[in-house]
Scaffold this active site. Structure first.
Site, PDB file in Angstrom:
ATOM      1  N   HIS A 113       0.878  -1.171   0.000  1.00 55.35           N
ATOM      2  CA  HIS A 113       0.000   0.000   0.000  1.00 55.35           C
ATOM      3  C   HIS A 113       0.918   1.224   0.000  1.00 55.35           C
ATOM      4  O   HIS A 113       2.007   1.184   0.575  1.00 55.35           O
ATOM      5  CB  HIS A 113      -0.841  -0.056   1.276  1.00 55.35           C
ATOM      6  CG  HIS A 113      -1.916   0.982   1.397  1.00 55.35           C
ATOM      7  ND1 HIS A 113      -1.644   2.289   1.693  1.00 55.35           N
ATOM      8  CD2 HIS A 113      -3.264   0.888   1.284  1.00 55.35           C
ATOM      9  CE1 HIS A 113      -2.784   2.970   1.761  1.00 55.35           C
ATOM     10  NE2 HIS A 113      -3.783   2.142   1.512  1.00 55.35           N
ATOM     11  N   LYS A 146     -10.660  -0.138  10.462  1.00 49.58           N
ATOM     12  CA  LYS A 146     -10.788  -1.373   9.689  1.00 49.58           C
ATOM     13  C   LYS A 146     -11.133  -2.561  10.582  1.00 49.58           C
ATOM     14  O   LYS A 146     -11.255  -3.683  10.117  1.00 49.58           O
ATOM     15  CB  LYS A 146      -9.492  -1.671   8.929  1.00 49.58           C
ATOM     16  CG  LYS A 146      -9.189  -0.670   7.811  1.00 49.58           C
ATOM     17  CD  LYS A 146      -8.010  -1.146   6.981  1.00 49.58           C
ATOM     18  CE  LYS A 146      -7.389  -0.051   6.143  1.00 49.58           C
ATOM     19  NZ  LYS A 146      -8.233   0.399   5.041  1.00 49.58           N
TER      20      LYS A 146
END
Lengths: 474, 155
Positions: free
Chosen positions: A181, A284
């Site tokens: 990422h 998350k």
């Protein structure tokens, strides 16, 4: 017939009196429902969807309609929805305990500080760390930047002899992977640029796994840092953390793990994984936005110079200089996200009540189903491993002749929420020759029926966009 | 112009966004190709989705823009928008092109309220439906923003 573990008691409590006035665990772990914990040690039982379907009542957001269809939320890899208990924990704190922490001697400040530190201990226990190894950050991005900038400051000579071990210079190497990422790539690009160190990259196999042969070549005596993700947010690949950590430690390098896509979804023990740093985000894992965690081994955190400086992280300050508190306070300058930390701890309690191993098992089941149904559709190209093994509960794919944004729009039209685009991983997409993918990502509240609904809709997307007009699949 | 619901698909709100004209242009785009000797050129990227367009203003007589050509990749909305823009511009003065861009922007920012001036926009009025999809406005705008940037280079 499948045996289903009972739900934690709080799932049945009427909404509105969940978090308030309850000493958790004394109330919730009583009576007949105490069997929740006793089933944990037994042979794993197959958990049917209905158990997880019942969890959905804890997530009122999931009950709504979108574009006249029941919402099918398949974007938890981006952000997870929050159970009522988590929302209530935050509200309850703000209604009854809110105060600045680690300053002030009044009762409320003491209570707020205690809850804040309890939350830290809860998170620490959840990942197999000690409380002083957990630094609160705004999220994983800040956590990773914290490590990069602390090392950068050490490289500038801050911290004196104690920080020599962290100093980077020309000739040193920072190793990352092609599946990172941007949040676990750019901080290291910048650190390399500031220090003169070289960035090295471990490539990927065609089925989306790390090239371990390359890892063994690249990680060598020049390597100082090895930074990689536990689980790819695009490919779903679960990386062999202990293997890479061993390669790194053999040459004296430090390991920084992006655990954003693992901690919410599977049991993670940072000590067993033998990583030096790990970062993840609250939103998350059923928790709030604006709160995240940096785990760092105590000995390392206490040797690193600070990144952000200011109030509440010092011992003595003169007009010329300052001395700093030990970790974790050393890295927590300024006002802290207290209500968010308390709510994140509640999210961890929720995950513990369900059992994060059970969450993982459920997602494995969903993933196997998702992969096999995707494979039925012509014109779909899956990125990442084709089998559910060593793979997390998400799948990214391209649709022949239809751009990912159009796929996402077509799914959204019937209430299906997925992520489209490059998912903050442009180099990874470039590696596979695409600019954008569609990603379905699951969590504990998703069901196979939802997967089926999404797949059935996907089955007509190429026809809608005329992508099968001239092809063999028409 | 043909603008019916694509065959075989149950009609939904989606038809308002993906008009058949848009799908036709996205599959069979007009004006693709970059050439030497352009008046001006602009490359625009939509960073959230990676859509890209490189657009050129091709010179006509007296400082006019004979036509627009472009290359790029992206979703059907951005591709069709570039194609339709290329089909609309025909020996425009810089002022005319600028007027078209302003008119298109006003329609796209109207959340479906403005029908769009057909004299200025021609087939581009088909994007009125897309203006209701806030997340897709930037897809449709991408080539027009590129045209605007290219234009600012010659004025």
């Amino acid at each position: 017939m499948t045996h289903e573990p009972p739900l934690p008691l709080r799932f049945w409590a009427p909404l509105g009196r969940l978090a308030c006035d309850m000493e958790r665990h004394t109330v919730t772990r009583t009576g007949e429902h105490v069997t929740t914990s006793t089933t944990a040690g037994r042979t794993p039982v197959l958990i049917s969807d209905s158990y997880f379907e019942r969890l959905r009542q804890d997530f009122p957001l999931l009950e709504q309609s979108v574009n006249g269809h029941p919402l099918v939320y398949l974007d938890s890899g981006a952000t997870a929805q929050r159970p009522v208990t988590v929302l209530d924990a935050e509200t309850d704190f703000l209604l009854t305990r809110n105060a600045a922490v680690h300053r002030g001697a009044h009762t409320l400040a003491a209570e707020a500080t205690e809850l804040f530190e309890d939350a830290r201990a809860t998170i620490a226990a959840f990942i197999g760390a000690q409380p002083d190894e957990v630094v609160w950050t705004s999220g994983a991005t800040e956590a990773l930047n914290l490590v990069a900038y602390a090392i950068s400051n050490a490289s500038l000579g801050r911290g004196g002899v104690a920080t020599e071990r962290f100093r980077l210079t020309a000739g040193d190497e920072i190793v990352v992977t092609e599946m990172e990422h941007h949040a676990n790539l750019i901080p290291w690009q910048e650190l390399a640029a500031r220090t003169g160190a070289t960035l090295r990259v471990i490539g990927l196999t065609d089925d989306g796994r790390l090239r371990l042969d390359q890892a063994e070549e690249i990680i060598g005596e020049r390597t100082r840092l090895v930074c990689f993700t536990h689980v790819s947010n695009v490919l779903g690949t679960v990386n062999p953390v202990t293997h890479l950590a061993r390669l790194a430690h053999e040459v004296g390098a430090l390991v920084v793990l992006d655990a954003c896509q693992s901690v919410p979804h599977m049991p993670v023990d940072v000590a067993a994984l033998d990583v030096d740093f790990a970062a993840f985000s609250g939103h998350k894992m059923l928790g709030p936005n604006g709160i995240g965690v940096l785990f760092g081994r105590s000995e390392l955190l206490n040797a690193l110079p600070p990144f952000l400086t200011g109030g509440s992280m010092i011992t003595t300050v003169t007009l010329e200089s300052a001395e700093y508190l030990p970790a974790p306070q050393r890295f927590e300058a300024g006002t802290q996200q207290v209500s968010q930390a308390v709510a994140l701890a509640e999210a961890v309690h929720y995950l513990n009540d369900v059992g994060v191993a059970r969450v993982h098992e459920h997602e494995q089941h969903l993933t196997a189903h998702l992969l096999s149904r995707l494979a039925e559709l012509p014109g779909i190209r899956l990125l990442g491993p084709a089998s559910a093994e060593e793979r997390s509960g998400l799948a990214s794919f391209t649709v022949d002749g239809v751009h990912a944004h159009d796929v996402g729009q077509y799914l959204d039209d019937v209430g299906i929420a997925v992520r489209v685009g490059h998912h903050c991983a442009q180099p990874l997409h470039r590696r596979f020759g695409v600019t954008a993918t569609t990603r379905i990502s699951t969590y504990l509240y998703n069901t196979t029926a939802e997967i089926d609904f999404a797949i059935d809709r996907l089955a007509t997307v190429r026809e809608f966009f005329g992508a099968d007009d001239d092809g063999a699949n028409a | 112009m043909s603008d019916s619901v694509p065959r075989g698909i149950e009609p939904t709100g989606l038809q308002d966004l993906y008009r058949e004209l848009i799908l036709d242009h996205s599959k069979h785009p007009h004006g693709r190709g970059l050439h030497d000797g352009a008046l001006a050129q602009s490359h625009q990227v939509n960073p959230t989705c990676g859509d890209e367009v490189t657009l050129q203003l091709q010179p006509g007589a007296d400082g006019r823009i004979r036509k627009i050509t472009w290359e790029g990749h992206g979703c059907s909305i951005s591709q069709a928008s570039a194609s339709i823009l290329a089909s609309v511009v025909d020996d425009d003065s810089p002022e005319q092109l600028s007027e078209r861009i302003e008119s298109f922007r006003a329609m796209m920012h109207s959340r479906g309220q403005l029908a769009g001036d057909e004299d200025l926009l021609g087939d581009a009025i088909v994007f009125q439906g897309a203006s209701r999809y806030v997340a897709r406005v930037k897809c449709a705008m991408l080539p027009w923003v590129a045209a605007e940037a290219a234009l600012s280079g010659i004025r």
